[in-house]
Design an enzyme around this catalytic site. Structure first.
Site, PDB file in Angstrom:
ATOM      1  N   GLU A  48       0.997  -1.186   0.081  1.00 33.58           N
ATOM      2  CA  GLU A  48      -0.142  -0.052  -0.025  1.00 33.58           C
ATOM      3  C   GLU A  48       0.689   1.286   0.146  1.00 33.58           C
ATOM      4  O   GLU A  48       0.469   2.068  -0.589  1.00 33.58           O
ATOM      5  CB  GLU A  48      -1.029  -0.059   1.272  1.00 33.58           C
ATOM      6  CG  GLU A  48      -1.957  -0.976   1.083  1.00 33.58           C
ATOM      7  CD  GLU A  48      -3.089  -0.912  -0.234  1.00 33.58           C
ATOM      8  OE1 GLU A  48      -3.204   0.067  -0.753  1.00 33.58           O
ATOM      9  OE2 GLU A  48      -3.650  -1.917  -0.597  1.00 33.58           O
ATOM     10  N   TYR A 131      -6.528   6.756   3.135  1.00 31.01           N
ATOM     11  CA  TYR A 131      -7.015   5.576   2.180  1.00 31.01           C
ATOM     12  C   TYR A 131      -5.783   4.399   2.639  1.00 31.01           C
ATOM     13  O   TYR A 131      -6.468   3.413   2.720  1.00 31.01           O
ATOM     14  CB  TYR A 131      -6.560   5.938   0.762  1.00 31.01           C
ATOM     15  CG  TYR A 131      -6.269   4.808  -0.120  1.00 31.01           C
ATOM     16  CD1 TYR A 131      -7.118   4.034  -0.290  1.00 31.01           C
ATOM     17  CD2 TYR A 131      -4.751   4.207  -0.562  1.00 31.01           C
ATOM     18  CE1 TYR A 131      -7.005   2.647  -1.199  1.00 31.01           C
ATOM     19  CE2 TYR A 131      -4.413   3.322  -1.057  1.00 31.01           C
ATOM     20  CZ  TYR A 131      -5.603   2.313  -1.478  1.00 31.01           C
ATOM     21  OH  TYR A 131      -5.410   1.223  -2.170  1.00 31.01           O
ATOM     22  N   ASP A 149      -9.121   5.505  -2.470  1.00 32.55           N
ATOM     23  CA  ASP A 149      -7.934   6.281  -3.446  1.00 32.55           C
ATOM     24  C   ASP A 149      -8.720   7.201  -4.746  1.00 32.55           C
ATOM     25  O   ASP A 149     -10.114   7.180  -4.668  1.00 32.55           O
ATOM     26  CB  ASP A 149      -6.863   5.437  -3.948  1.00 32.55           C
ATOM     27  CG  ASP A 149      -7.524   4.368  -5.005  1.00 32.55           C
ATOM     28  OD1 ASP A 149      -8.823   4.278  -5.519  1.00 32.55           O
ATOM     29  OD2 ASP A 149      -6.581   3.426  -5.601  1.00 32.55           O
TER      30      ASP A 149
END
Length: 375
Positions: A48, A131, A149
């Protein structure tokens, strides 16, 4: 934003259809990404952070290479920042590497090496925003939190038929509230990933493939006939042109490289560089910068090459100037360390892409037998 928002959020039948259709589609069409082969929170954390500024295709090989070098969060926490930056080299946006390294050290020190599962706790870690915290919490731990996102925001904005600036505070709040209402109680991470894949494969920024979309019968933007107009995007950024010079300073066959103390490439090594003044020649700029930022007196002899690259909103023209050391002891401004090194050793330090290109040019010049002018 368009009307009817409350009705959409309160319509349980509509929400259930969205969940069922999207998850059924995802079961058949999910992308086989390497970070989806595990529920290991550390691997998901790395993926991520990496995906914050890197495309999926570019991230694939890098993700696997990073985990081979730092297979556990303890390995990452024990490593030096230089080691981490060296592995990160070539993927860009090096602040991510610094944040990931700092987060790993804090997780080991404060949580015994166990990545927090709580959304609010994740938000306190370096480099983790809303996010990223939502993605880690939902995908690694099954927590019922959204992960929106830019791409997922596009899908939901179209689904709900909302216009407006998606970066505005009001739009963001209402969209995250709507996303929370849509999340299923079970497998929220699957739902979040399904939104991402739908955005990547079908709900494209331009020319979305609405006939192929499982949510088309439920989508307000598709019903409007102009889905690409949702949401209203801000104007494209305007590039700011910037002229810089890199000082390629030699002393008895050794090249001077310096480690940034701040800014875009903090912690990385480069031939000292800086912005040119208006109407200043590259040779004069190189001599000035060597004095101001390094405390050295040099003579600028020739322009070696010119490189162009971009950083955030800046389009930079970088002129490399060959300089010979005359006198002075290093007094650094904007750099935390500096070394005189053989060219081969300079190439092994963690460096930003423009520096790698410059060192490759110098190596090529040496191979062509142009050592006399360079050394």
């Amino acid at each position: 934003m368009g009307g009817g928002i409350s009705a959409v959020r309160d319509d349980e039948e509509w929400q259930q259809q969205v969940r069922q259709r999207l998850l059924a589609w995802f079961e058949k069409h999910r992308r086989p990404l390497p970070w989806r082969q595990t529920r290991n929170p550390y691997a998901i954390l790395v993926s991520e952070i990496l995906l914050q500024q890197t495309t999926v295709e570019a991230a694939r090989p890098f993700f696997e290479r990073f985990l081979q070098r730092f297979p556990t969060i303890h390995d990452l926490a024990k490593a030096s920042l230089d080691e981490v930056l060296q592995v990160w080299a070539g993927i860009g946006y090096y602040a991510r590497a610094r944040h990931l390294h700092e987060a790993a050290k804090r997780i080991v020190e404060e949580f015994g090496g166990h990545i927090p599962s709580d959304f609010e706790t994740l938000l306190q870690l370096p480099g983790i925003g809303r996010y990223t915290a939502g993605a880690i919490a939902s995908i690694a731990f099954g927590k019922r939190v959204p992960a929106l996102d830019t791409n997922a925001i596009r899908v939901l904005s179209r689904l709900l038929g909302w216009r407006g600036d998606p970066k505005s505070t009001t739009f963001q709040k209402r969209l995250w509230d709507a996303a929370t209402a849509l999340l299923p109680d079970e497998a929220p991470g699957e739902f979040n990933q399904a939104l991402m894949d739908l955005a990547a494969l079908i709900c494209l920024p331009e020319a979305p493939e609405c006939p192929l979309c499982p949510l088309q019968p439920l989508c307000a933007a598709a019903a409007s006939g102009v889905p690409e107009q949702f949401p209203t995007l801000p104007q494209r950024r305007r590039w700011r042109k910037r002229r810089e010079v890199a000082c390629v300073i030699w002393r008895e066959g050794y090249l001077l490289v310096a480690q940034r103390a701040e800014g875009w490439w903090q912690g990385l090594w480069e031939c000292p560089r800086g912005e040119m003044l208006p109407d200043e020649s590259p040779l004069n700029a190189a001599e000035r910068l060597a004095s101001e930022r390094l405390g050295l007196t040099v003579t600028a002899q020739a322009i070696l090459t010119t490189l162009t690259h971009t950083v955030t909103v800046h389009r930079i023209t970088l002129t490399a100037v060959e300089c010979r050391y005359l006198s002075g002891e290093l007094r650094l401004q904007g750099y935390q360390d500096a070394r005189w090194l053989p060219l081969e050793e300079a190439q092994r330090l963690p460096s930003p892409s423009p520096q790698k290109d410059l060192l490759a040019f110098l190596t090529h010049q040496r191979r062509l037998g142009r050592q006399a002018s360079l050394f």
